[in-house]
Write a protein that holds these residues in place. Structure first.
Motif, PDB file in Angstrom:
ATOM      1  N   GLY A 213       0.825  -1.188   0.000  1.00 25.35           N
ATOM      2  CA  GLY A 213       0.000   0.000   0.000  1.00 25.35           C
ATOM      3  C   GLY A 213       0.868   1.249   0.000  1.00 25.35           C
ATOM      4  O   GLY A 213       1.992   1.247   0.508  1.00 25.35           O
ATOM      5  N   PRO A 214       0.383   2.358  -0.543  1.00 31.08           N
ATOM      6  CA  PRO A 214       1.202   3.579  -0.618  1.00 31.08           C
ATOM      7  C   PRO A 214       1.414   4.263   0.721  1.00 31.08           C
ATOM      8  O   PRO A 214       2.238   5.167   0.821  1.00 31.08           O
ATOM      9  CB  PRO A 214       0.404   4.479  -1.573  1.00 31.08           C
ATOM     10  CG  PRO A 214      -1.005   4.014  -1.450  1.00 31.08           C
ATOM     11  CD  PRO A 214      -0.919   2.529  -1.208  1.00 31.08           C
ATOM     12  N   PHE A 215       0.687   3.816   1.767  1.00 28.41           N
ATOM     13  CA  PHE A 215       0.834   4.433   3.087  1.00 28.41           C
ATOM     14  C   PHE A 215       1.132   3.389   4.167  1.00 28.41           C
ATOM     15  O   PHE A 215       0.922   3.641   5.345  1.00 28.41           O
ATOM     16  CB  PHE A 215      -0.442   5.211   3.448  1.00 28.41           C
ATOM     17  CG  PHE A 215      -0.817   6.258   2.446  1.00 28.41           C
ATOM     18  CD1 PHE A 215      -0.117   7.453   2.355  1.00 28.41           C
ATOM     19  CD2 PHE A 215      -1.861   6.045   1.552  1.00 28.41           C
ATOM     20  CE1 PHE A 215      -0.447   8.411   1.416  1.00 28.41           C
ATOM     21  CE2 PHE A 215      -2.200   6.996   0.599  1.00 28.41           C
ATOM     22  CZ  PHE A 215      -1.488   8.188   0.529  1.00 28.41           C
ATOM     23  N   ASP A 216       1.621   2.232   3.774  1.00 29.27           N
ATOM     24  CA  ASP A 216       1.878   1.159   4.732  1.00 29.27           C
ATOM     25  C   ASP A 216       2.857   1.599   5.813  1.00 29.27           C
ATOM     26  O   ASP A 216       3.874   2.244   5.535  1.00 29.27           O
ATOM     27  CB  ASP A 216       2.469  -0.069   4.025  1.00 29.27           C
ATOM     28  CG  ASP A 216       1.399  -0.882   3.307  1.00 29.27           C
ATOM     29  OD1 ASP A 216       0.217  -0.511   3.389  1.00 29.27           O
ATOM     30  OD2 ASP A 216       1.759  -1.879   2.661  1.00 29.27           O
ATOM     31  N   GLY A 230       1.171  12.526   5.000  1.00 28.71           N
ATOM     32  CA  GLY A 230       2.370  12.011   4.367  1.00 28.71           C
ATOM     33  C   GLY A 230       2.263  11.960   2.847  1.00 28.71           C
ATOM     34  O   GLY A 230       1.214  12.242   2.255  1.00 28.71           O
ATOM     35  N   THR A 231       3.360  11.577   2.242  1.00 28.32           N
ATOM     36  CA  THR A 231       3.436  11.436   0.789  1.00 28.32           C
ATOM     37  C   THR A 231       3.306   9.968   0.417  1.00 28.32           C
ATOM     38  O   THR A 231       3.921   9.105   1.050  1.00 28.32           O
ATOM     39  CB  THR A 231       4.783  11.972   0.266  1.00 28.32           C
ATOM     40  OG1 THR A 231       4.895  13.347   0.640  1.00 28.32           O
ATOM     41  CG2 THR A 231       4.865  11.849  -1.256  1.00 28.32           C
ATOM     42  N   ALA A 232       2.499   9.684  -0.582  1.00 29.85           N
ATOM     43  CA  ALA A 232       2.304   8.300  -1.013  1.00 29.85           C
ATOM     44  C   ALA A 232       3.605   7.730  -1.568  1.00 29.85           C
ATOM     45  O   ALA A 232       4.306   8.395  -2.330  1.00 29.85           O
ATOM     46  CB  ALA A 232       1.210   8.225  -2.075  1.00 29.85           C
ATOM     47  N   GLU A 233       3.925   6.482  -1.167  1.00 22.35           N
ATOM     48  CA  GLU A 233       5.078   5.783  -1.716  1.00 22.35           C
ATOM     49  C   GLU A 233       4.623   5.037  -2.976  1.00 22.35           C
ATOM     50  O   GLU A 233       3.892   4.056  -2.892  1.00 22.35           O
ATOM     51  CB  GLU A 233       5.628   4.781  -0.686  1.00 22.35           C
ATOM     52  CG  GLU A 233       6.253   5.428   0.527  1.00 22.35           C
ATOM     53  CD  GLU A 233       7.619   6.022   0.222  1.00 22.35           C
ATOM     54  OE1 GLU A 233       8.078   5.859  -0.924  1.00 22.35           O
ATOM     55  OE2 GLU A 233       8.216   6.628   1.117  1.00 22.35           O
ATOM     56  N   LEU A 234       5.025   5.512  -4.125  1.00 24.99           N
ATOM     57  CA  LEU A 234       4.593   4.928  -5.396  1.00 24.99           C
ATOM     58  C   LEU A 234       5.755   4.360  -6.198  1.00 24.99           C
ATOM     59  O   LEU A 234       5.610   4.092  -7.398  1.00 24.99           O
ATOM     60  CB  LEU A 234       3.840   5.984  -6.219  1.00 24.99           C
ATOM     61  CG  LEU A 234       2.562   6.527  -5.577  1.00 24.99           C
ATOM     62  CD1 LEU A 234       1.964   7.636  -6.428  1.00 24.99           C
ATOM     63  CD2 LEU A 234       1.542   5.425  -5.363  1.00 24.99           C
ATOM     64  N   ASP A 235       6.907   4.160  -5.550  1.00 25.03           N
ATOM     65  CA  ASP A 235       8.039   3.561  -6.249  1.00 25.03           C
ATOM     66  C   ASP A 235       7.652   2.187  -6.780  1.00 25.03           C
ATOM     67  O   ASP A 235       7.048   1.382  -6.072  1.00 25.03           O
ATOM     68  CB  ASP A 235       9.238   3.400  -5.297  1.00 25.03           C
ATOM     69  CG  ASP A 235       9.890   4.731  -4.960  1.00 25.03           C
ATOM     70  OD1 ASP A 235       9.582   5.703  -5.655  1.00 25.03           O
ATOM     71  OD2 ASP A 235      10.674   4.779  -4.006  1.00 25.03           O
ATOM     72  N   ARG A 292       8.651   2.219   3.370  1.00 25.98           N
ATOM     73  CA  ARG A 292       7.722   3.016   4.162  1.00 25.98           C
ATOM     74  C   ARG A 292       8.483   4.208   4.703  1.00 25.98           C
ATOM     75  O   ARG A 292       9.650   4.104   5.035  1.00 25.98           O
ATOM     76  CB  ARG A 292       7.150   2.219   5.338  1.00 25.98           C
ATOM     77  CG  ARG A 292       6.237   1.098   4.949  1.00 25.98           C
ATOM     78  CD  ARG A 292       5.584   0.504   6.184  1.00 25.98           C
ATOM     79  NE  ARG A 292       6.524  -0.190   7.006  1.00 25.98           N
ATOM     80  CZ  ARG A 292       6.699  -1.489   7.000  1.00 25.98           C
ATOM     81  NH1 ARG A 292       6.000  -2.244   6.205  1.00 25.98           N
ATOM     82  NH2 ARG A 292       7.579  -2.056   7.801  1.00 25.98           N
ATOM     83  N   ARG A 293       7.840   5.322   4.809  1.00 23.17           N
ATOM     84  CA  ARG A 293       8.459   6.465   5.451  1.00 23.17           C
ATOM     85  C   ARG A 293       7.999   6.482   6.898  1.00 23.17           C
ATOM     86  O   ARG A 293       6.833   6.668   7.193  1.00 23.17           O
ATOM     87  CB  ARG A 293       8.055   7.768   4.753  1.00 23.17           C
ATOM     88  CG  ARG A 293       8.693   8.998   5.394  1.00 23.17           C
ATOM     89  CD  ARG A 293       8.338  10.254   4.635  1.00 23.17           C
ATOM     90  NE  ARG A 293       9.004  10.304   3.349  1.00 23.17           N
ATOM     91  CZ  ARG A 293       8.367  10.169   2.200  1.00 23.17           C
ATOM     92  NH1 ARG A 293       7.085   9.979   2.173  1.00 23.17           N
ATOM     93  NH2 ARG A 293       9.026  10.229   1.056  1.00 23.17           N
ATOM     94  N   ARG A 294       8.914   6.263   7.831  1.00 19.40           N
ATOM     95  CA  ARG A 294       8.552   6.185   9.232  1.00 19.40           C
ATOM     96  C   ARG A 294       8.389   7.583   9.799  1.00 19.40           C
ATOM     97  O   ARG A 294       9.139   8.495   9.494  1.00 19.40           O
ATOM     98  CB  ARG A 294       9.622   5.434  10.033  1.00 19.40           C
ATOM     99  CG  ARG A 294       9.840   4.022   9.535  1.00 19.40           C
ATOM    100  CD  ARG A 294      10.756   3.250  10.447  1.00 19.40           C
ATOM    101  NE  ARG A 294      10.091   2.989  11.716  1.00 19.40           N
ATOM    102  CZ  ARG A 294      10.457   3.545  12.846  1.00 19.40           C
ATOM    103  NH1 ARG A 294      11.441   4.385  12.894  1.00 19.40           N
ATOM    104  NH2 ARG A 294       9.800   3.263  13.956  1.00 19.40           N
ATOM    105  N   ARG A 295       7.396   7.769  10.690  1.00 13.28           N
ATOM    106  CA  ARG A 295       7.203   9.033  11.386  1.00 13.28           C
ATOM    107  C   ARG A 295       7.539   8.824  12.845  1.00 13.28           C
ATOM    108  O   ARG A 295       6.898   8.048  13.539  1.00 13.28           O
ATOM    109  CB  ARG A 295       5.750   9.496  11.244  1.00 13.28           C
ATOM    110  CG  ARG A 295       5.344   9.790   9.829  1.00 13.28           C
ATOM    111  CD  ARG A 295       6.261  10.830   9.196  1.00 13.28           C
ATOM    112  NE  ARG A 295       6.294  12.032   9.986  1.00 13.28           N
ATOM    113  CZ  ARG A 295       5.499  13.056   9.778  1.00 13.28           C
ATOM    114  NH1 ARG A 295       4.629  13.058   8.815  1.00 13.28           N
ATOM    115  NH2 ARG A 295       5.577  14.128  10.552  1.00 13.28           N
TER     116      ARG A 295
END
Length: 717
Positions: A213-216, A230-235, A292-295
């Motif tokens: 998922g783009p926000f996993d 956040g920004t969607a991960e679409l790589d 995933r981009r961790r916060r």
């Protein structure tokens, strides 16, 4: 699923034949009407029968499903919301749901993605024209029927005109499944309208295209933060789909395209038809990284809103609205050992475990210990075929190990190494090939020679001499390994080849990360040590470098996290890591808060770096900051490459000892003892990481042996 003793024989006059699935809210059975029509019959759990609010939801689900055309949904045949245990029967749709299909077979190729995008856009147009908002579009609620996708489960849908006065929303409950919810479902649930379904459509398509998922994120809370701000991960998403998905994932509901506009985008050719090479294999990288981009902090009002919303989340977030992993059809706990393919019986002389396994379709295919590939049935472990890596009559003592280069859509991509006859003191000449096999039958689909002679390079992915990209297999090529070439995934034809840098001064490896290919070349100095390493991203269409970055020392690419390649020293104590942005190729150096000892093995899984040692110690490190998150003793001796899920890290030893560690804390939450029925392996050998298919974990161990366990039972879920 097999019926249980407590399951009813019939419900509402419909005969129950099998279980289709179960979750926190109820059980879905396969039923049959008096006329023989097959139905999917949903029966809610008894504990909800006395919940008036739940019965209101259930009546709404029935009403909503009846309003929408059956062309894009599962038509309602019968229902009784007033029964002691409310139930609803819909027409049974043969096939897998999207989530199950992607977990078992990998991301969809572009032609199927186009069909899915069009089918779901049409379904949402139909749902919205009926005055409804689904509110829970996700992979588990999309059935892949023969005539196109169908949207199911209207359990938390709502009439659009009721938004301001919806009692269920006004109670403060957040309805939906976090990775596929829209920002407004967290921040202002009372304002949710049709645009929320469009946002979910974008997330579902991104999942179908990449397997994530783009926000996993590891927790629903972190996921919610990413959805809201956040920004969607679409790589890894095909470029042809990006305009479509980005129009869906606009944060402001008013900025999102409508289903009609999305269909126009498809019809007007914004997504061109792909070439035949666009149906790719998926690289079987250990653990299949999930960027995933961790916060690590909260700094906005939106974050506070999400925190308050999640504090009152109901079972709709994690009950039967979540994606159940489930088990392969007919699964049972099993253990088995592969036959020796050279003599069609167990070999007393073998001494190594498998080096790589992959699940595709109904098959688990493994390689290693001079086995090119061997197949176990996912369900019962039957070992139906095995092929040797060296098909010649004599084994000349080569060190060929065998590995799975890639697996996709019922195919596995492997390599063969046939040794020639030894004459006198000469070395055996080798004939190397890359092959595509049918995972179910072992039949060779195509076979391409990559090199002949004693100077040819073995196309072994474990050693960095082959890798997988969407278009096919990139491998060392030529009689002296003087080229690297792309073999088409469909037919094995050489689509391009490029000169390999001079081996006299450099050692070059082929790597892949996030669907891109890289050539990593270490340049050697006068004292037999690498003075520098170049990292070049390859254009998959031509093989030419798009860009090249040079770093000091002997380094290697181990994967990609948050859009940046992670580069580490290959030897010595690791005190820093290098990050290279995959698009801008800007390079940064991050100092590790705790130096990682020499002799440890780093593995990048998702957005974390896991460093394992032969003693069983495991350290989790955040690549973006270098901070060590936790350290744990896994209790697993000589662990192989770990496997990460959304909640746990799994490690196994060559003897099959297994440990499940909490992904957030590193705490060991479950273990299984090693096994002695597979023979005694070399504990210094590379052992394949565990493989996950649904909730079934497959653990290679011993000598060419595998066992399987239900991870829910292992963890006591």
């Amino acid at each position: 699923m097999a019926l249980r003793e407590t399951d009813p024989a019939e419900v509402g006059g419909y005969r129950i034949e099998d279980r289709l699935g179960s979750g926190g809210m109820g059980v879905v059975y396969l039923a049959r009407s008096a006329s023989g029509r097959r139905l999917a019959l949903k029966v809610v759990h008894a504990q909800y029968a006395d919940d008036d609010e739940f019965r209101t939801r259930f009546r709404r689900e029935v009403a909503a499903a009846r309003q929408v055309s059956g062309a894009f949904t599962a038509p309602v045949v019968d229902a009784d919301a007033a029964a002691p245990r409310p139930w609803m029967a819909t027409l049974y749709i043969p096939g897998e749901d999207l989530g199950t299909h992607v977990r078992r077979h990998g991301p969809l190729p572009l032609p199927q993605l186009r069909e899915l995008a069009a089918g779901l856009a049409e379904a949402l147009r139909d749902i919205h024209r009926a005055g409804m908002v689904h509110r829970d579009l996700k992979p588990a609620n999309v059935m892949l029927a023969d005539d196109g996708p169908r949207v199911i489960d209207f359990g938390i849908s709502r009439a659009a005109e009721f938004a301001p006065s919806d009692v269920l929303t006004q109670t403060g409950r957040v309805m939906g499944t976090p990775p596929y919810m829209s920002p407004e479902q967290f921040s202002s649930p009372q304002d949710v309208g049709p645009a929320a379904d469009v946002f979910s459509l974008g997330s579902v398509l991104a999942y179908a295209a990449t397997g994530r998922g783009p926000f996993d994120s590891p927790s629903p809370y972190e996921t919610a933060i990413r959805v809201v701000e956040g920004t969607a991960e679409l790589d890894g998403t095909p470029s042809e789909l990006l305009p479509f998905i980005r129009l869906c994932l606009e944060k402001n509901p008013k900025s999102r395209a409508t289903p009609d506009a999305l269909l126009t985008l498809l019809r007007d050719g914004a997504l061109p038809d792909p070439s035949p090479a666009d149906e790719p294999p998926t690289a079987v990288d250990p653990g299949r990284p999930r960027p995933r981009r961790r916060r690590l902090w909260l700094a906005s009002a939106a974050g506070a809103v999400v925190l308050a919303a999640l504090a009152t989340t109901t079972v709709a977030l994690t009950g039967d609205d979540s994606d159940p992993g489930e088990l392969p059809l007919g699964w049972q706990a099993w253990h088995n050992k592969s036959k020796d393919p050279s003599v069609d019986k167990d070999s007393a002389g073998a001494d190594a475990p498998f080096t790589r396994c992959a699940a595709t379709g109904r098959s688990l295919v493994c390689a290693g210990d001079d086995v090119m590939a061997t197949r176990f049935a996912l369900a019962d472990g039957r070992n139906t075929w095995a092929r040797p890596i060296d098909g010649t009559a004599d084994d000349n003592g080569s060190s060929d190990l065998g590995t799975i280069i890639a697996a996709r859509s019922g195919r596995v991509y492997v390599y063969g190494a046939d040794d020639g006859v030894v004459i006198g003191d000469a070395f055996p000449t080798s004939h190397y090939t890359v092959q595509a096999l049918d995972a179910e039958t072992g039949k060779v689909i195509w076979k391409t020679a990559t090199g002949d002679g004693d100077e040819a390079t073995e196309p072994n992915a474990e050693q960095g001499f082959s890798t997988a990209v969407p278009e096919g297999i990139i491998t060392a090529y030529g009689s002296k390994g003087q080229y690297y070439a792309l073999l088409d995934a469909t037919d094995g034809k050489v689509r391009w080849k490029r000169p390999m840098p001079s081996p006299a001064t450099q050692t070059c490896l082929l790597r892949s990360a996030a669907r891109n290919a890289y050539l990593v070349c270490q340049t050697w100095g006068e004292e037999d040590s690498a003075s520098s390493t170049s990292v070049a991203q390859l254009d998959r269409a031509t093989g030419r470098p798009r860009w090249t970055v040079r770093v000091k020392g002997e380094k290697d690419v181990i994967g990609q996290a948050d859009g940046r390649l992670v580069v580490l020293d290959t030897t010595g104590v690791r005190r820093t890591l290098t990050l290279i942005h995959a698009t801008s190729h800007v390079m940064t150096t991050v100092r590790l808060s705790q130096p990682q000892p020499e002799g440890t093995t780093p593995t990048l899984l998702g957005d974390r770096l896991y460093v394992t040692s032969p003693s069983g110690s495991v350290r989790a490190v955040a690549p973006d900051s270098g901070r060590q998150l936790w350290e744990s003793n896994s209790t697993v001796e000589s662990p192989g490459v770990p496997l990460a899920t959304a909640s746990h890290l799994y490690l196994a030893s060559p003897s099959g000892r297994l440990a499940a560690l909490n992904l957030s804390t590193g705490a060991v939450e479950a273990t299984l003892q090693g096994r002695d029925d597979g023979g005694t392996p070399d504990f210094a050998a590379v052992v394949a990481p565990p493989t996950l298919a649904g909730d079934a974990l497959y653990v290679p161990y011993g000598i060419r042996s595998v066992y399987t366990v239900d991870i829910r039972t292992l963890r006591g879920d």
